[in-house]
Design a protein around this motif. Structure first.
Motif, PDB file in Angstrom:
ATOM      1  N   GLU A   1      -7.886   4.779   4.400  1.00 27.98           N
ATOM      2  CA  GLU A   1      -9.060   4.362   5.165  1.00 27.98           C
ATOM      3  C   GLU A   1      -8.855   2.964   5.753  1.00 27.98           C
ATOM      4  O   GLU A   1      -9.292   2.678   6.884  1.00 27.98           O
ATOM      5  N   GLN A   2      -8.204   2.100   5.006  1.00 27.68           N
ATOM      6  CA  GLN A   2      -7.936   0.740   5.489  1.00 27.68           C
ATOM      7  C   GLN A   2      -6.891   0.731   6.609  1.00 27.68           C
ATOM      8  O   GLN A   2      -6.942  -0.102   7.509  1.00 27.68           O
ATOM      9  N   GLN A   3      -5.951   1.677   6.548  1.00 26.59           N
ATOM     10  CA  GLN A   3      -4.888   1.755   7.556  1.00 26.59           C
ATOM     11  C   GLN A   3      -5.385   2.344   8.867  1.00 26.59           C
ATOM     12  O   GLN A   3      -4.799   2.099   9.921  1.00 26.59           O
TER      13      GLN A   3
ATOM     14  N   ASP B   1       0.812  -1.216   0.000  1.00 29.60           N
ATOM     15  CA  ASP B   1       0.000   0.000   0.000  1.00 29.60           C
ATOM     16  C   ASP B   1       0.851   1.275   0.000  1.00 29.60           C
ATOM     17  O   ASP B   1       0.319   2.386  -0.008  1.00 29.60           O
TER      18      ASP B   1
ATOM     19  N   TYR C   1      -6.528   3.195   0.622  1.00 25.19           N
ATOM     20  CA  TYR C   1      -5.519   2.592   1.503  1.00 25.19           C
ATOM     21  C   TYR C   1      -5.472   3.297   2.851  1.00 25.19           C
ATOM     22  O   TYR C   1      -5.326   2.656   3.903  1.00 25.19           O
TER      23      TYR C   1
END
Length: 231
Positions: free
Chosen positions: A228-230, A210, A226
């Motif tokens: 938001e996912q982190q 990412d 990415y």
């Protein structure tokens, strides 16, 4: 007496990002409420790994002085150069008198705003006792072709091919000298290549996928995903 590990970050940010086809350099495009470069620098500043971050900015850049991060006490502004290597060398010179010859410098792309603190600390921990240093990189999962024009001439063994990421981590004095000795050489497309031209063999540290570089318009949406996912 144990030597204290000192690391500095360098961010070349004088490019114009023509492939983005935007009205401003890509590092100043909006991303999740901030500019790209603000996210990048905040990731570096919040990692707790660096004495300071030296940022190479074009002398004609009207956007940088408007950002709060440009006034951060741990951010040093240096004049950018024509090529990436020129900007990195300028940033290194701005650290003269602050960084010792054997301090580590991690050079990171301004357009990689998804870098994680875990990758920074993994890289430092892996390379801190190495004689040369090395880079974050990703192994290739795709089948790779060597081409001449639009004709395939060979299939490349992907086991021996890695995609270079940043940061790229080298000793302050070694990197400065390598960039000075290879100045103007078109083969120097990143910091590792300058060391390689002088016969050194940097190491590879596998990074996260990412840690993308924003190059094209669609990369902004991917970077936001990415982030938001982190979170």
């Amino acid at each position: 007496m144990k030597q204290i590990l000192k690391c500095w970050a360098v961010v070349p940010a004088a490019g114009v990002g023509k492939r983005m086809q935007a009205d401003r350099p890509k590092q100043y495009l909006p991303l999740a409420g901030k500019t790209v470069i603000e996210h990048t620098l905040n990731r570096l500043l919040q990692a707790g790994a660096f004495q300071a971050v030296a940022v190479a900015i074009s002398v004609e850049d009207p956007y940088w002085p408007e950002l709060d991060v440009s006034k951060h006490p741990n951010v040093i502004t240096a004049p950018g150069g024509k090529e990436r290597a020129d900007s990195v060398l300028s940033a290194l010179k701005s650290l003269q008198g602050l960084a010792a010859e054997d301090d580590w410098v991690l050079v990171h792309d301004a357009a990689r705003p998804c870098l994680t603190a875990s990758d920074i600390h993994l890289q430092i921990e892996t390379l801190k006792n190495d004689a040369v240093g090395g880079i974050l990189a990703l192994s290739s999962h795709d089948t790779l072709k060597h081409v001449d024009g639009d004709t395939i001439t060979a299939t490349i063994d992907r086991k021996h091919v890695w995609r270079a990421l940043t940061p790229q981590m080298f000793k302050y004095g070694m990197l400065r000298d390598a960039l000075q000795q290879t100045e103007g050489n078109p083969a120097v497309t990143d910091e590792a290549s300058a060391l390689e031209l002088l016969g050194f063999q940097p190491k590879i540290v596998e990074g996260r996928p990412d840690n993308i570089k924003i190059t094209r318009p669609e990369d902004l949406a991917l970077a936001q995903f990415y982030m938001e996912q982190q979170a």
